[in-house]
Design an enzyme around this catalytic site. Sequence first.
Site, PDB file in Angstrom:
ATOM      1  N   GLU A  76      -8.866   0.039 -27.190  1.00  0.00           N
ATOM      2  CA  GLU A  76      -9.407  -0.769 -28.470  1.00  0.00           C
ATOM      3  C   GLU A  76      -9.459   0.205 -29.670  1.00  0.00           C
ATOM      4  OE1 GLU A  76     -12.544  -2.945 -27.103  1.00  0.00           O
ATOM      5  OE2 GLU A  76     -13.390  -3.104 -29.036  1.00  0.00           O
ATOM      6  N   ASP A  77      -9.684   1.348 -29.395  1.00  0.00           N
ATOM      7  CA  ASP A  77     -10.174   2.035 -30.612  1.00  0.00           C
ATOM      8  C   ASP A  77      -9.092   3.157 -31.136  1.00  0.00           C
ATOM      9  OD1 ASP A  77     -12.096   0.232 -31.396  1.00  0.00           O
ATOM     10  OD2 ASP A  77     -13.652   1.429 -30.329  1.00  0.00           O
ATOM     11  N   ASP A 138     -22.061   0.222 -21.534  1.00  0.00           N
ATOM     12  CA  ASP A 138     -21.497   0.154 -22.826  1.00  0.00           C
ATOM     13  C   ASP A 138     -22.385  -0.431 -23.777  1.00  0.00           C
ATOM     14  OD1 ASP A 138     -19.852   0.015 -25.233  1.00  0.00           O
ATOM     15  OD2 ASP A 138     -19.173  -1.717 -24.400  1.00  0.00           O
TER      16      ASP A 138
HETATM   17 MN    MN Z   1     -17.955   0.732 -26.351  1.00  0.00          MN
END
Ligand code: MN
Length: 507
Positions: A76-77, A138
């Site tokens: 994702e990042d 998370d």
């Molecule tokens: Mn996370």
Amino acid sequence: MSKAELYELTSRADFSDNDKKLVRKAYNYAQNAHEGQKRYSGEPYFNHVLATALILNNLGLDAQSIAAGLLHDVIEDTDCTDIDIKLEFGDEVLFLVNGVTKLGTVRFRGSDRHVESLRKLFVATSEDVRVLIIKLADRLHNMRTLEFVPAEKQKRIAKETMEVYAPIAHRLNMGQVKGELEDLSFPYLYPKEHKQTLDLAKEQYSKSETSLAKVKERLEKELAKQKIKFVSTDYRRKHLWSLYQKLKRKDMDIDRVYDISALRIIVNTKTDCYQVLGVVHSLWRPLPGRIKDYVAFPKPNGYQSIHTTIFTGSGDLAEVQIRTNTMHQEAEFGIASHYLYKRSDDTSWSADIFKRLLGRETKTKANVPGWISEMTEVQADEAVGADQFMHNLKQDFFTNRIFAFTPNGDVIDLPAGSTSIDFAYHVHTKIGHTLSGAKINGKLSSLDTELKNGDIVEIITSKNSKPKQKWLDVATTSLAKRRIRTSLSDKPKKATKARKKTTKKKS
Ligand code: MN
């Protein structure tokens, strides 16, 4: 950053050399990938994924999950792709990471992206429940660091945590995670009420614990005298959010909350639970109507314990909770405890309940609770709109659940408000389709009667009976509604067949 955490993650006695290698590799990989990125708090981004992995480690999850915890934000990042993860860590870790990765911003925007990502999470979870546990870890760390997030985002995140993630943790019987998620969301959603509850609680905690200390001392003496073994006696404080929920029901009168702190006695066996209860009741008079035997009748999420409220003799009331060590682990860590403890005590009730909760209707991987597969089946394979998805989710999943029984004693787990029609369809599609009447606790009852926890429901079927249009108003669960609709539209499709396969075990 010190390597103490890496050591903690790779020093588990139950890890093989390969496990340790995998975790170490994921640690280094994630540290590199997130290099230079920062959290709102100013900390290195890597600290977040490391914290997530440490939560998973505390829950006792396996090396693949911990590796996935470390890697959960790289797709994702960062610039890393699916293929990178697959090549480096294999399909299993990739599956777990993909499951918790949000959908790209290109195709989805705003709240749609949000709901669609949630749907994707559930689909992945229906194949492997570890996905959901990683997501919870998370979220837990994100909530612990929510104070650093811009104010306009805080409330949305807290609301989603309260409405979606805490109920999931509850449903998985992960009491500790649930309680912490709720208490972390509470001040952002209801700041005034939070402060009020906190003020009320402070004084009461210590008052209640002074009185519990006396109970504890006397009880321990008596147990020793009678040679009844126990593992530990301890206090547990009621979580603030759950205290607030109770206060609202008691006109905010804290003197009417008896379990603000409770004495918790952990024993070895189920028989010991009842022996200790006997001792407690012979020393102190119990408050009538407050004895709850969740050992013989576990809560729908599998929670087991005996609760009783006693007159302490010092002019107040106190709650005592009795459970075995296994029940305690399950109540704190829920589904995760099954990764921690290989079950050997198959004779225990809890093992049986968990088999019911976990085993049934599991088509693919082990350990996926029936309600998840069920929900995914309803939600996933039809083009349900985003609004409808959230509605169904709240309806089926987050409402209170009840346990109803077949005449054979099989447990059918349903949302509160369900009727015999829902019950019939949850036992078996065919039973639903041929339903002609129902007996609740031996008494013939109309089909729209709302079922209560513990009801024994006997479904009367008849070959000539067919689903009726008005059943759609009486049924509560989307599963039953969907089955009825399919039958009414009179084109039987494969969904019915798939269902048959999965419900066979129950009837
Ligand atoms: Mn996370």
